[in-house]
Design a protein around this motif. Structure first.
Motif, PDB file in Angstrom:
ATOM      1  N   PHE A 238      -2.948  -8.619  -3.055  1.00 62.63           N
ATOM      2  CA  PHE A 238      -1.530  -8.528  -2.690  1.00 62.63           C
ATOM      3  C   PHE A 238      -0.960  -7.271  -3.348  1.00 62.63           C
ATOM      4  O   PHE A 238      -1.057  -7.105  -4.567  1.00 62.63           O
ATOM      5  CB  PHE A 238      -0.776  -9.760  -3.187  1.00 62.63           C
ATOM      6  N   THR A 239      -0.405  -6.375  -2.543  1.00 60.45           N
ATOM      7  CA  THR A 239       0.036  -5.089  -3.069  1.00 60.45           C
ATOM      8  C   THR A 239       1.507  -4.836  -2.793  1.00 60.45           C
ATOM      9  O   THR A 239       2.065  -5.274  -1.786  1.00 60.45           O
ATOM     10  CB  THR A 239      -0.790  -3.939  -2.457  1.00 60.45           C
ATOM     11  N   LEU A 240       2.129  -4.107  -3.705  1.00 61.18           N
ATOM     12  CA  LEU A 240       3.492  -3.606  -3.567  1.00 61.18           C
ATOM     13  C   LEU A 240       3.457  -2.133  -3.957  1.00 61.18           C
ATOM     14  O   LEU A 240       2.894  -1.785  -4.987  1.00 61.18           O
ATOM     15  CB  LEU A 240       4.463  -4.348  -4.496  1.00 61.18           C
ATOM     16  N   TYR A 241       4.044  -1.269  -3.124  1.00 56.83           N
ATOM     17  CA  TYR A 241       4.009   0.141  -3.502  1.00 56.83           C
ATOM     18  C   TYR A 241       5.226   0.875  -2.984  1.00 56.83           C
ATOM     19  O   TYR A 241       5.901   0.442  -2.044  1.00 56.83           O
ATOM     20  CB  TYR A 241       2.726   0.821  -3.033  1.00 56.83           C
ATOM     21  N   GLY A 242       5.490   2.002  -3.629  1.00 54.03           N
ATOM     22  CA  GLY A 242       6.589   2.855  -3.205  1.00 54.03           C
ATOM     23  C   GLY A 242       6.344   4.295  -3.612  1.00 54.03           C
ATOM     24  O   GLY A 242       5.776   4.565  -4.679  1.00 54.03           O
ATOM     25  N   PHE A 243       6.736   5.229  -2.735  1.00 55.64           N
ATOM     26  CA  PHE A 243       6.701   6.660  -3.032  1.00 55.64           C
ATOM     27  C   PHE A 243       8.102   7.072  -3.473  1.00 55.64           C
ATOM     28  O   PHE A 243       9.057   6.961  -2.702  1.00 55.64           O
ATOM     29  CB  PHE A 243       6.299   7.468  -1.789  1.00 55.64           C
ATOM     30  N   SER A 244       8.231   7.549  -4.693  1.00 60.89           N
ATOM     31  CA  SER A 244       9.558   7.805  -5.240  1.00 60.89           C
ATOM     32  C   SER A 244      10.156   9.094  -4.700  1.00 60.89           C
ATOM     33  O   SER A 244       9.449  10.041  -4.364  1.00 60.89           O
ATOM     34  CB  SER A 244       9.498   7.864  -6.769  1.00 60.89           C
ATOM     35  N   THR A 245      11.458   9.104  -4.598  1.00 61.11           N
ATOM     36  CA  THR A 245      12.188  10.308  -4.229  1.00 61.11           C
ATOM     37  C   THR A 245      12.577  11.062  -5.507  1.00 61.11           C
ATOM     38  O   THR A 245      12.588  10.488  -6.601  1.00 61.11           O
ATOM     39  CB  THR A 245      13.458   9.951  -3.450  1.00 61.11           C
ATOM     40  N   PRO A 246      12.889  12.361  -5.400  1.00 61.67           N
ATOM     41  CA  PRO A 246      13.326  13.108  -6.584  1.00 61.67           C
ATOM     42  C   PRO A 246      14.511  12.419  -7.260  1.00 61.67           C
ATOM     43  O   PRO A 246      15.461  11.989  -6.596  1.00 61.67           O
ATOM     44  CB  PRO A 246      13.718  14.470  -6.008  1.00 61.67           C
ATOM     45  N   GLY A 247      14.409  12.289  -8.544  1.00 60.34           N
ATOM     46  CA  GLY A 247      15.476  11.631  -9.291  1.00 60.34           C
ATOM     47  C   GLY A 247      15.210  10.172  -9.590  1.00 60.34           C
ATOM     48  O   GLY A 247      15.937   9.541 -10.361  1.00 60.34           O
ATOM     49  N   THR A 248      14.176   9.607  -8.962  1.00 58.32           N
ATOM     50  CA  THR A 248      13.794   8.216  -9.220  1.00 58.32           C
ATOM     51  C   THR A 248      12.449   8.208  -9.924  1.00 58.32           C
ATOM     52  O   THR A 248      11.476   8.777  -9.430  1.00 58.32           O
ATOM     53  CB  THR A 248      13.696   7.405  -7.919  1.00 58.32           C
ATOM     54  N   SER A 249      12.385   7.543 -11.069  1.00 54.70           N
ATOM     55  CA  SER A 249      11.130   7.500 -11.816  1.00 54.70           C
ATOM     56  C   SER A 249      10.246   6.373 -11.292  1.00 54.70           C
ATOM     57  O   SER A 249      10.726   5.411 -10.685  1.00 54.70           O
ATOM     58  CB  SER A 249      11.409   7.290 -13.301  1.00 54.70           C
ATOM     59  N   LEU A 250       8.955   6.491 -11.554  1.00 58.86           N
ATOM     60  CA  LEU A 250       8.047   5.418 -11.178  1.00 58.86           C
ATOM     61  C   LEU A 250       8.338   4.150 -11.982  1.00 58.86           C
ATOM     62  O   LEU A 250       8.170   3.034 -11.476  1.00 58.86           O
ATOM     63  CB  LEU A 250       6.595   5.855 -11.386  1.00 58.86           C
ATOM     64  N   ALA A 251       8.777   4.314 -13.208  1.00 53.11           N
ATOM     65  CA  ALA A 251       9.146   3.139 -14.006  1.00 53.11           C
ATOM     66  C   ALA A 251      10.294   2.381 -13.351  1.00 53.11           C
ATOM     67  O   ALA A 251      10.331   1.144 -13.351  1.00 53.11           O
ATOM     68  CB  ALA A 251       9.519   3.570 -15.423  1.00 53.11           C
ATOM     69  N   GLU A 252      11.226   3.133 -12.748  1.00 55.45           N
ATOM     70  CA  GLU A 252      12.337   2.482 -12.051  1.00 55.45           C
ATOM     71  C   GLU A 252      11.834   1.744 -10.812  1.00 55.45           C
ATOM     72  O   GLU A 252      12.292   0.633 -10.520  1.00 55.45           O
ATOM     73  CB  GLU A 252      13.387   3.521 -11.666  1.00 55.45           C
ATOM     74  N   LEU A 253      10.875   2.341 -10.088  1.00 59.48           N
ATOM     75  CA  LEU A 253      10.323   1.655  -8.917  1.00 59.48           C
ATOM     76  C   LEU A 253       9.592   0.379  -9.319  1.00 59.48           C
ATOM     77  O   LEU A 253       9.680  -0.646  -8.626  1.00 59.48           O
ATOM     78  CB  LEU A 253       9.369   2.572  -8.156  1.00 59.48           C
ATOM     79  N   GLU A 254       8.873   0.432 -10.444  1.00 54.43           N
ATOM     80  CA  GLU A 254       8.202  -0.787 -10.890  1.00 54.43           C
ATOM     81  C   GLU A 254       9.225  -1.874 -11.200  1.00 54.43           C
ATOM     82  O   GLU A 254       9.033  -3.041 -10.832  1.00 54.43           O
ATOM     83  CB  GLU A 254       7.347  -0.514 -12.125  1.00 54.43           C
ATOM     84  N   LYS A 255      10.316  -1.500 -11.851  1.00 52.89           N
ATOM     85  CA  LYS A 255      11.348  -2.494 -12.174  1.00 52.89           C
ATOM     86  C   LYS A 255      11.960  -3.067 -10.898  1.00 52.89           C
ATOM     87  O   LYS A 255      12.194  -4.270 -10.790  1.00 52.89           O
ATOM     88  CB  LYS A 255      12.432  -1.867 -13.037  1.00 52.89           C
TER      89      LYS A 255
END
Length: 963
Positions: A364-381
């Motif tokens: 089971f996977t969840l993923y996102g490609f971040s835009t400028p200004g968004t950190s990967l840590a924020e996407l994980e949260k």
């Protein structure tokens, strides 16, 4: 169940990063009027196991299942709707059966199986099928390997002879030369599709962290280079003897055939092949992680990626279906939580969930490609908060309805091709020992409750550990989510070598297997019947009836493509199409997406060179509701500023990422050099970063107002409805109003600096992308363009063309090389291309030149002339099968104002054309001194070797600008 998935040995794309699945998305199909006679006399050595026929409106694929004395399972699905057959042989072995230190064997072996057998010469397998007008391939997953071909119906006996020869008479034909060549080809495939591709090593790193060391899913199906290098010919032969017995195989045949004759042929060709060792199903063991494992890598990418992976169950487990529903709620489409929480608010360019399932484990996977200004840590949260949001909201009635509608519609769309039906029957038999799996699939998804979805969430996701991966651009290691908590281990390769002797299983024959079976009588081929109409507001309609399936496919082409945008506003047509696909004045994008998913329908907009196209796919029973949504999008776009900002940002990030792809960069640069900086169509459809950044919402509104109108629009329809019913269904389009523009003048093309090398540096590239070519003929269905395409077929148009046989099969430089003519009404090209191993770049160019110049000077042989006549002359048997194929045929007629008899004219040209005429075309068009060369590769590795080949070298940046 449709799931975002990729081929285990295929291309890892930006848009598909979920785990591999053994399940297919194409399921049910048209039912033939042919049925097996109860009194059918079976050949000795074949017994009938079961039959399934169609009853009422039940979703089934009718079949008859047999078994040979040697254990081979045979499944026959008669379908006489088209004069073709599809043959699939699936072996229940994939990379999941491999041993530690011998990764990649299953896939490597798939390649070897195309290299000839005792009675089939090297490269003859491809030649025979291509010459028969057929197509063929093979694929390997974690759990099975299959080989398949679609051919005109008169070629069935020949296909059975070919498949039987490589099942039972293969080993004596394996040579060290073939072994080494295919080892290089597989390594090139890994370089092209993994090492040299952005995000290409994602799954390898995740799987290593997900599974215990030594677990067969801990490595990719493609395998490790060091394991491929260590393999020897004896290893390969033992792999064949262990897994490639008839008792570990399912032969499935679908299409237009005589069942009694087919049974006799199967007995003749396969009956003398002895059983192999007994094969047990692999044993499932639950995969668990003791803690969250954070891993990371720097890659040649532009967009950082956050990827979370949880181990769950296994394919066909009772909890698989509710986990799929959970996946849909969290990350499928604009109704999902990840879309709302990441994409809609501009935090991510794309975000999805996946649930890929294989025989030993699902992920089971969840993923996102971040835009400028968004950190990967924020996407994980955000991802973790979205899980908590689901926990508080639970599954809703709409969620369940959407997923069930998607299941049923996907099965019905699977009615459209015999290959889809055959592959589904083969998969059900291989993994369930029962080809009749559709009813069970429908039942298990329809039985999912809201409580089930919450239960599996709490069992497999809530408070469970996952692998969390960060992929960041090179030099930006500080942007990972957190320091790695798990490190790649040094692989423990066993020292013990298998020194046992080969125990061969010679087959027996009571006939001469070296004799190629004759082709049967050529099937009768007819192009689809078409009808024409025009709406009151000027839309031209071209349609065809497809009575095999209760579906409707529509393509509305609006002359609002890239040719209508200026060079200063490149990407405007594409951005406008994306905006039209968003919310309307009447409905939110989420509401429209929800409605479409519950209908099992698809509506999308896309811009190309000339047209913006509205594509519609619907179950016919839901056509009116689907068209209402499509027309609302087309005529009532809201053009919201927030949507514009988000889509503009996504388009820019997509363009940046495309520049990291060597193949895309090479093709875009080649086109721009040929057609010049003053023609918008010379650039990528999405434009350039510099131009898209300057676009405004007013630009989009103006483009829509100037170009989105019914005059000069074209509607193409393939449906089980007749023309009167179609006209009634699309009557709402007559209310559409808007302006239409004329085709702008094409600016003069630049003078080519023939003989020049244009080089773009891609540091650390494992491969180089090569493009050699020039401007050439515009499209002409029955003129010189058509004839030039015939001329090129033996040079670079077929798998067994001179170019591909040289660079791939003989030299082992590439995964594939070809050449082609491509043109439309205002431009044309001739191009030879390949992605090659970096250290072979210079010699690959030499080989391209040698093949092109030799063909131009000496022409084709008598044998090659006959080959192209046979291959092209018979392939129409498989060109009009599916609604999509019929739609493409109608589009060609509509675009170039052709009569449907143009196919007959082409066949007459093909029959009468001479070797001298084709050779004259080769001399005329294949002039190397008129061509340019583009190379994208690692300058440090390849540049010096290229210098002696070119008098003039121009270095470019990835945008195509001189350095």
């Amino acid at each position: 169940m449709n799931k975002p998935a990729i081929l285990c040995v295929g291309i890892v794309s930006l848009m598909s990063l979920s785990a591999c699945s053994v399940k297919d998305s194409v399921v049910d199909s048209h039912v033939s009027t042919k049925q097996t006679s109860p009194s059918l006399s079976l050949p000795a050595g074949i017994k009938k196991i079961t039959s399934v026929t169609k009853k009422d409106e039940a979703l089934v694929i009718p079949f008859n299942k047999y078994e040979l004395d040697n254990g081979l399972t045979l499944i026959l699905h008669p379908d006489n709707s088209d004069p073709l057959v599809h043959v699939d042989i699936t072996y229940h072995v994939g990379s999941g059966r491999e041993e530690v230190g011998k990764s990649g064997f299953a896939h490597f072996f798939e390649h070897m199986m195309f290299q000839g057998s005792e009675n089939v010469a090297d490269e003859q397998h491809f030649a025979l099928i291509t010459e028969s007008g057929g197509t063929l391939n093979g694929s390997t997953s974690t759990d099975r390997t299959n080989y398949y071909e679609t051919v005109p119906a008169n070629q069935l006996e020949r296909m059975l002879w070919l498949e039987a020869d490589r099942m039972g008479f293969f080993l004596d034909a394996v040579t060290p030369e073939k072994f080494e060549n295919q080892r290089e080809t597989v390594k090139n495939e890994r370089g092209q599709n993994y090492d040299n591709r952005p995000y290409g090593l994602l799954r390898e790193r995740v799987n290593e962290a997900m599974y215990p060391e030594g677990h067969p899913y801990s490595w990719l199906t493609i395998g490790y280079i060091e394991d491929l290098n260590r393999a020897n010919l004896n290893d390969l032969k033992k792999f064949f003897l262990r897994w490639y017995g008839p008792n570990n195989a399912t032969l499935t045949i679908g299409g237009d055939f005589d069942e009694a004759q087919t049974l006799a042929w199967v007995k003749k060709y396969f009956g003398g092949i002895p059983r192999g060792p007994e094969v047990e199903d692999p044993e499932y063991t639950q995969v668990t992680l003791p803690e969250d494992r954070y891993i990371s890598m720097e890659d040649n990418v532009s967009m950082p990626l956050m990827y979370m992976a949880y181990p769950t169950v296994h394919v066909n487990h009772p909890d698989e279906a509710p986990l799929d529903v959970l996946m849909s709620i969290l990350g499928s489409g604009k109704t999902s939580l990840l879309y709302k929480n990441m994409v809609k608010n501009g935090k991510a360019v794309q975000a999805q969930a996946g649930h890929g399932c294989s025989e030993l484990s699902c992920t089971f996977t969840l993923y996102g490609f971040s835009t400028p200004g968004t950190s990967l840590a924020e996407l994980e949260k955000i991802a973790r908060d979205s899980l908590l949001e689901f926990e508080s909201r639970g599954a809703q009635d709409d969620d369940i309805e959407r997923v069930k509608a998607g299941i049923v519609s996907g099965m019905i769309y699977g009615l459209e091709s015999v290959s889809g039906k055959v592959s589904k029957l083969a998969a059900y038999q291989t993994f369930r020992n029962n080809p009749n799996g559709i009813g069970h699939d429908v039942a298990r998804y329809e039985g999912v409750t809201k409580a089930d979805v919450m239960r599996v969430y709490k069992k497999y996701i809530k408070d469970q550990h996952s692998v969390v991966m960060s992929i960041v651009p090179k030099g930006q290691g500080d942007k990972i989510i957190k320091p790695d908590t798990w490190q790649r281990y040094e692989r423990n390769i066993p020292d013990n070598e298998d020194t046992s002797d080969l125990v061969l299983r010679p087959g027996t024959s009571d006939f001469d297997r070296s004799v190629i079976p004759p082709s049967g009588k050529n099937p009768s081929i007819s192009v689809p019947e078409i009808y024409r109409a025009q709406t009151k507001n000027g839309i031209k309609l071209l349609g065809a009836i497809n009575s095999e399936v209760p579906t409707t496919t529509i393509r509305l082409r609006i002359p609002a493509g890239q040719t209508r945008e200026s060079v200063a506003k490149l990407g405007l047509a594409s951005l406008t199409a994306a905006m039209v696909g968003e919310q309307t004045r009447l409905s939110s994008a989420e509401d429209l997406s929800n409605k479409l998913q519950k209908l099992g329908s698809q509506v999308s907009f896309a811009a190309g060179d000339k047209f913006t196209t509205l594509n519609i796919r619907s179950l016919t029973k839901n056509l009116d509701q689907t068209l209402a949504i499509a027309f609302e999008k087309l005529t009532q776009p809201k053009f919201d500023q927030a949507d514009f900002t988000r889509l503009q940002k996504q388009q820019i990030e997509g363009l940046k990422n495309a520049k990291k792809n060597a193949s895309t960069t090479a093709s875009n640069t080649f086109n721009q050099l040929l057609f010049g900086n003053n023609n918008s169509f010379a650039y990528a459809d999405n434009g350039s970063v510099a131009t898209v950044e300057k676009l405004t919402l007013e630009d989009v509104k103006t483009f829509y107002q100037q170009h989105y109108g019914p005059q000069k629009a074209e509607l193409i329809v393939v449906s089980n409805l007749n023309n009167k019913q179609v006209n009634a269904a699309i009557s709402g389009l007559e209310l559409w109003q808007g302006n239409t523009s004329s085709m702008p003048a094409i600016q003069a093309f630049p003078e080519l600096s023939a003989g020049t090398l244009y080089f773009i540096d891609k540091p650390d590239a494992a491969q180089s992308e090569i493009r050699i070519g020039k401007r050439a003929l515009n499209y002409d269905a029955t003129g010189e363009y058509y004839r030039a395409d015939l001329m090129n077929y033996n040079l670079g148009g077929a798998f067994n063309s001179r170019i591909n046989l040289n660079l791939r099969e003989d030299k082992g430089y590439t995964y594939g090389a070809w050449s082609l003519f491509r043109g439309n009404e205002f431009q044309g090209t001739y191009k030879a291309q390949a992605g090659v191993r970096a250290d072979t770049t210079a010699d690959s160019i030499v080989q391209f030149r040698n093949e092109i110049s030799a063909y131009a000077e000496k022409g084709m042989t008598d044998q090659e002339l006959q080959f192209v006549k046979n291959a092209i002359g018979q392939r129409d048997a498989r060109n009009f099968e599916t609604p999509r194929q019929k739609l493409n045929f109608l589009a060609e007629i509509m675009t170039y104002n052709l009569d449907k008899s143009f196919k007959e004219q082409q066949n007459a040209i093909l029959a009468q054309i001479t070797k001298d005429e084709l050779n004259a075309l080769a001399t005329k068009h294949l002039k190397l001194d008129e061509m340019i060369t583009v190379v994208v590769g690692d300058k440090a590795k390849v540049f010096d070797s290229l210098k002696p080949l070119f008098k003039n070298i121009v270095e470019l940046d990835p945008e195509g600008n001189p350095l």
